[in-house]
Design a protein around this motif. Structure first.
Motif, PDB file in Angstrom:
ATOM      1  N   ALA A   1       0.796  -1.228   0.000  1.00 56.05           N
ATOM      2  CA  ALA A   1       0.000   0.000   0.000  1.00 56.05           C
ATOM      3  C   ALA A   1       0.831   1.282   0.000  1.00 56.05           C
ATOM      4  O   ALA A   1       0.574   2.184  -0.819  1.00 56.05           O
ATOM      5  CB  ALA A   1      -0.967  -0.013   1.186  1.00 56.05           C
ATOM      6  N   PRO A   2       1.838   1.450   0.877  1.00 54.10           N
ATOM      7  CA  PRO A   2       2.610   2.703   0.849  1.00 54.10           C
ATOM      8  C   PRO A   2       3.275   2.965  -0.501  1.00 54.10           C
ATOM      9  O   PRO A   2       3.356   4.117  -0.942  1.00 54.10           O
ATOM     10  CB  PRO A   2       3.654   2.495   1.951  1.00 54.10           C
ATOM     11  CG  PRO A   2       3.064   1.467   2.853  1.00 54.10           C
ATOM     12  CD  PRO A   2       2.296   0.559   1.959  1.00 54.10           C
ATOM     13  N   LEU A   3       3.735   1.898  -1.154  1.00 55.81           N
ATOM     14  CA  LEU A   3       4.369   2.056  -2.464  1.00 55.81           C
ATOM     15  C   LEU A   3       3.349   2.433  -3.525  1.00 55.81           C
ATOM     16  O   LEU A   3       3.573   3.339  -4.334  1.00 55.81           O
ATOM     17  CB  LEU A   3       5.073   0.751  -2.848  1.00 55.81           C
ATOM     18  CG  LEU A   3       6.338   0.422  -2.064  1.00 55.81           C
ATOM     19  CD1 LEU A   3       6.665  -1.055  -2.169  1.00 55.81           C
ATOM     20  CD2 LEU A   3       7.508   1.247  -2.554  1.00 55.81           C
ATOM     21  N   VAL A   4       2.224   1.746  -3.527  1.00 54.30           N
ATOM     22  CA  VAL A   4       1.209   1.988  -4.561  1.00 54.30           C
ATOM     23  C   VAL A   4       0.639   3.392  -4.451  1.00 54.30           C
ATOM     24  O   VAL A   4       0.547   4.125  -5.451  1.00 54.30           O
ATOM     25  CB  VAL A   4       0.089   0.936  -4.459  1.00 54.30           C
ATOM     26  CG1 VAL A   4      -1.097   1.325  -5.348  1.00 54.30           C
ATOM     27  CG2 VAL A   4       0.607  -0.438  -4.861  1.00 54.30           C
ATOM     28  N   TYR A   5       0.275   3.822  -3.257  1.00 53.11           N
ATOM     29  CA  TYR A   5      -0.341   5.142  -3.103  1.00 53.11           C
ATOM     30  C   TYR A   5       0.658   6.260  -3.395  1.00 53.11           C
ATOM     31  O   TYR A   5       0.318   7.256  -4.056  1.00 53.11           O
ATOM     32  CB  TYR A   5      -0.935   5.292  -1.705  1.00 53.11           C
ATOM     33  CG  TYR A   5      -2.096   4.355  -1.457  1.00 53.11           C
ATOM     34  CD1 TYR A   5      -3.109   4.224  -2.392  1.00 53.11           C
ATOM     35  CD2 TYR A   5      -2.167   3.589  -0.297  1.00 53.11           C
ATOM     36  CE1 TYR A   5      -4.167   3.356  -2.182  1.00 53.11           C
ATOM     37  CE2 TYR A   5      -3.229   2.718  -0.076  1.00 53.11           C
ATOM     38  CZ  TYR A   5      -4.221   2.603  -1.025  1.00 53.11           C
ATOM     39  OH  TYR A   5      -5.267   1.742  -0.827  1.00 53.11           O
ATOM     40  N   SER A   6       1.890   6.115  -2.926  1.00 57.40           N
ATOM     41  CA  SER A   6       2.901   7.146  -3.198  1.00 57.40           C
ATOM     42  C   SER A   6       3.218   7.194  -4.689  1.00 57.40           C
ATOM     43  O   SER A   6       3.436   8.276  -5.255  1.00 57.40           O
ATOM     44  CB  SER A   6       4.170   6.886  -2.391  1.00 57.40           C
ATOM     45  OG  SER A   6       4.783   5.659  -2.765  1.00 57.40           O
ATOM     46  N   TYR A   7       3.224   6.034  -5.337  1.00 50.33           N
ATOM     47  CA  TYR A   7       3.512   5.982  -6.774  1.00 50.33           C
ATOM     48  C   TYR A   7       2.414   6.709  -7.561  1.00 50.33           C
ATOM     49  O   TYR A   7       2.705   7.463  -8.497  1.00 50.33           O
ATOM     50  CB  TYR A   7       3.608   4.532  -7.233  1.00 50.33           C
ATOM     51  CG  TYR A   7       4.107   4.363  -8.645  1.00 50.33           C
ATOM     52  CD1 TYR A   7       5.473   4.392  -8.928  1.00 50.33           C
ATOM     53  CD2 TYR A   7       3.228   4.175  -9.703  1.00 50.33           C
ATOM     54  CE1 TYR A   7       5.938   4.240 -10.224  1.00 50.33           C
ATOM     55  CE2 TYR A   7       3.683   4.021 -10.999  1.00 50.33           C
ATOM     56  CZ  TYR A   7       5.036   4.057 -11.256  1.00 50.33           C
ATOM     57  OH  TYR A   7       5.495   3.920 -12.554  1.00 50.33           O
ATOM     58  N   CYS A   8       1.175   6.471  -7.186  1.00 52.12           N
ATOM     59  CA  CYS A   8       0.070   7.124  -7.890  1.00 52.12           C
ATOM     60  C   CYS A   8       0.154   8.644  -7.763  1.00 52.12           C
ATOM     61  O   CYS A   8      -0.123   9.371  -8.723  1.00 52.12           O
ATOM     62  CB  CYS A   8      -1.259   6.623  -7.344  1.00 52.12           C
ATOM     63  SG  CYS A   8      -1.653   4.924  -7.826  1.00 52.12           S
ATOM     64  N   ILE A   9       0.534   9.116  -6.597  1.00 53.40           N
ATOM     65  CA  ILE A   9       0.584  10.558  -6.363  1.00 53.40           C
ATOM     66  C   ILE A   9       1.836  11.180  -6.964  1.00 53.40           C
ATOM     67  O   ILE A   9       1.772  12.184  -7.687  1.00 53.40           O
ATOM     68  CB  ILE A   9       0.525  10.851  -4.850  1.00 53.40           C
ATOM     69  CG1 ILE A   9      -0.836  10.415  -4.281  1.00 53.40           C
ATOM     70  CG2 ILE A   9       0.780  12.328  -4.559  1.00 53.40           C
ATOM     71  CD1 ILE A   9      -0.897  10.391  -2.775  1.00 53.40           C
ATOM     72  N   GLU A  10       3.004  10.580  -6.721  1.00 56.48           N
ATOM     73  CA  GLU A  10       4.276  11.198  -7.089  1.00 56.48           C
ATOM     74  C   GLU A  10       4.696  10.932  -8.524  1.00 56.48           C
ATOM     75  O   GLU A  10       5.418  11.735  -9.119  1.00 56.48           O
ATOM     76  CB  GLU A  10       5.372  10.717  -6.127  1.00 56.48           C
ATOM     77  CG  GLU A  10       5.116  11.129  -4.686  1.00 56.48           C
ATOM     78  CD  GLU A  10       6.060  10.451  -3.708  1.00 56.48           C
ATOM     79  OE1 GLU A  10       7.134   9.969  -4.137  1.00 56.48           O
ATOM     80  OE2 GLU A  10       5.713  10.370  -2.506  1.00 56.48           O
ATOM     81  N   VAL A  11       4.250   9.814  -9.087  1.00 49.88           N
ATOM     82  CA  VAL A  11       4.662   9.460 -10.454  1.00 49.88           C
ATOM     83  C   VAL A  11       3.516   9.622 -11.445  1.00 49.88           C
ATOM     84  O   VAL A  11       3.663  10.273 -12.480  1.00 49.88           O
ATOM     85  CB  VAL A  11       5.217   8.019 -10.499  1.00 49.88           C
ATOM     86  CG1 VAL A  11       5.529   7.622 -11.940  1.00 49.88           C
ATOM     87  CG2 VAL A  11       6.456   7.891  -9.634  1.00 49.88           C
ATOM     88  N   LEU A  12       2.385   9.022 -11.129  1.00 51.02           N
ATOM     89  CA  LEU A  12       1.251   9.102 -12.064  1.00 51.02           C
ATOM     90  C   LEU A  12       0.496  10.416 -11.941  1.00 51.02           C
ATOM     91  O   LEU A  12      -0.463  10.658 -12.673  1.00 51.02           O
ATOM     92  CB  LEU A  12       0.307   7.930 -11.831  1.00 51.02           C
ATOM     93  CG  LEU A  12       0.928   6.543 -12.024  1.00 51.02           C
ATOM     94  CD1 LEU A  12      -0.131   5.469 -11.887  1.00 51.02           C
ATOM     95  CD2 LEU A  12       1.636   6.430 -13.361  1.00 51.02           C
ATOM     96  N   ASN A  13       0.941  11.257 -11.013  1.00 50.68           N
ATOM     97  CA  ASN A  13       0.417  12.617 -10.870  1.00 50.68           C
ATOM     98  C   ASN A  13      -1.063  12.655 -10.519  1.00 50.68           C
ATOM     99  O   ASN A  13      -1.790  13.576 -10.897  1.00 50.68           O
ATOM    100  CB  ASN A  13       0.663  13.417 -12.164  1.00 50.68           C
ATOM    101  CG  ASN A  13       0.675  14.916 -11.924  1.00 50.68           C
ATOM    102  OD1 ASN A  13       1.049  15.363 -10.840  1.00 50.68           O
ATOM    103  ND2 ASN A  13       0.269  15.686 -12.907  1.00 50.68           N
TER     104      ASN A  13
END
Length: 468
Positions: free
Chosen positions: A330-342
């Motif tokens: 979860a921490p990886l997926v949510y941070s990825y969506c916000i920081e990478v997928l914008n």
């Protein structure tokens, strides 16, 4: 020494990525911490070192022989140059050394062409072409050059940087692969490490090993994750061949958000803990997870999210239950969506809230059917809107946990899933979030073998939508 001549020993960074990599390689060969510290004497030391490496090949009969590293590389880097002329077999070692020395020496000032360097505008020392410039044009007069021009004019520091470029690259498979970035603070240590590896490879016995999957992309991922500071620019992977057999150039870029997020997986505790689980989700039958993660980080960052969800669905398909890895990811997926997928942080939070409502609804029934219906509705051929319409009635009729709203799918959530440019990514994030919420609630499907097989089929079909 005149000012013009003195400037022929000062390396400047230009707009050429190859020259930039080579400039930092010169600093590494001179054993200075930063390019700005490179003095004229140290510059001479670096160029002398490169020439000495080429001179060492004069006694080597064939490129495959011991000590033939730079002779072998020269056919890919500098075809038909003084190190590998057609008549090389007829030359004595002394003749070879003389020609190599003349090739790499700075031309006499009296012979300079009187034009500015194409890279930095300082006085050029000579016309250069393909022999010295990777993928450059011939140095002979062509009808596409201006009258009197015999190639590309370069100053000595710029052409020396191009000569140094291979030291800052990985030379394998007949191609040179280099990492470049417009973030100089990042590029300096990455190039320094590449120089150390190249120097070690030049001294090692010749070994033929079969490379793994996406080794060059994986090398970039490793370099980014090992970097100790914030990455301030995108990271490019440049792969080229300048040989007569193959003129090849390919450049891929890992965007700055992807690079910085990957780096964060080594420094943030919650992300570091889940990184290996993320790597596992990215694997394919013949491709290790980290290699595929590296490849997707360049070519299709969205696929990292989709593949993560598909992996969990594959596990559902295989075992009938939701894997506990969902919570660790979860921490990886949510941070990825916000920081990478914008994705907007508030939108991600809304999807999380919706997922908890869905988990509360689905979790009231231990039968696998309702969860299977949710997965089928999310498939490419499914009717997710119709599913929400029917489940909204169930949400009103069934007992809701305290504090949860009466509306299952508010207008704002509807827009995220059905009326947004990122709707498909939002839906995949919702699938992940629902699985995470069900795991946290301790839900496990119970039913007949046929019912469990049905949920497995639904998960497999949804996973197939997102598997690359």
């Amino acid at each position: 020494m005149t000012d013009a001549l003195e400037r022929q020993y000062q390396v400047l960074l230009t707009a050429s990525p190859l020259q930039r990599v080579g400039a930092f390689a010169l600093a590494a060969l001179a054993k200075v911490g930063h390019l700005e510290q490179l003095t004229a004497e140290q510059f001479k030391t670096a160029t002398t070192t490169m020439t000495r490496h080429l001179l060492a090949t004069a006694d080597v009969a064939k490129a495959a022989d011991a000590g033939g590293f730079w002779l072998s590389a020269s056919y890919m880097l500098w075809p038909n140059s003084k190190i590998n002329p057609t008549a090389r077999g007829k030359q004595s070692p002394a003749e070879r050394r003389e020609l190599i020395t003349l090739w790499r020496a700075m031309p006499d000032a009296a012979d300079w062409p009187g034009v500015p360097c194409s890279y930095c505008d300082r006085p050029a020392c000579k016309w250069f072409g393909k022999v010295d410039i990777p993928l450059g044009a011939s140095s002979e007069h062509r009808n596409t050059t201006a009258p009197g021009h015999e190639g590309t004019p370069l100053c000595y520091p710029c052409v020396a940087s191009l000569w140094a470029f291979p030291y800052g690259a990985q030379l394998s498979g007949g191609r040179a692969a280099a990492i470049h970035s417009w973030d100089d603070v990042f590029l300096a240590p990455v190039t320094r490490m590449a120089v150390q590896r190249t120097l070690a490879a030049a001294q090692a016995p010749v070994q033929k090993t079969k490379p793994g999957s996406y080794p060059r992309e994986l090398a970039v991922l490793s370099a980014v994750r090992a970097y100790g500071e914030r990455v301030h620019a995108g990271v490019e992977l440049i792969v080229l061949s300048n040989s007569n057999k193959e003129q090849f150039l390919r450049t891929q870029e890992m965007s700055q958000p992807v690079a910085e997020w990957l780096r964060s997986t080594t420094i943030k505790t919650d992300r570091r803990a889940g990184y290996q689980a993320l790597v596992t989700t990215q694997a394919a039958k013949a491709v290790p997870g980290e290699a595929f993660l590296a490849k997707r980080a360049f070519g299709d960052p969205t696929a990292i999210l989709f593949r993560t969800t598909a992996y969990l669905l594959d596990r559902v398909s295989a075992k009938g239950g939701i894997p506990v890895e969902a919570t660790g990811l979860a921490p990886l997926v949510y941070s990825y969506c916000i920081e990478v997928l914008n994705m907007d942080e508030k939108d991600v939070a809304r999807i999380g809230d919706l997922a908890r409502r869905l988990a509360a609804l689905l979790g009231q029934d231990s039968r696998p059917g309702p969860f299977g219906g949710f997965m089928r509705a999310n498939a490419k051929g499914g009717n997710l809107y119709g599913w929400f319409r029917s489940q909204s009635v169930e949400w009103l009729l069934k007992t809701r946990p305290a504090g949860m709203p009466r509306t299952l799918l508010p207008v704002e959530d509807y827009r995220l899933l059905f009326d947004d440019d990122r709707a498909w990514s939002h839906r995949r994030l919702l699938v992940f979030s629902v699985m995470e919420a069900l795991v946290e609630a301790g839900w496990e499907p119970k039913g007949s073998a046929e019912e469990l097989e049905d949920i497995a089929d639904a998960a497999a079909n949804l996973a197939d939508d997102d598997t690359n």
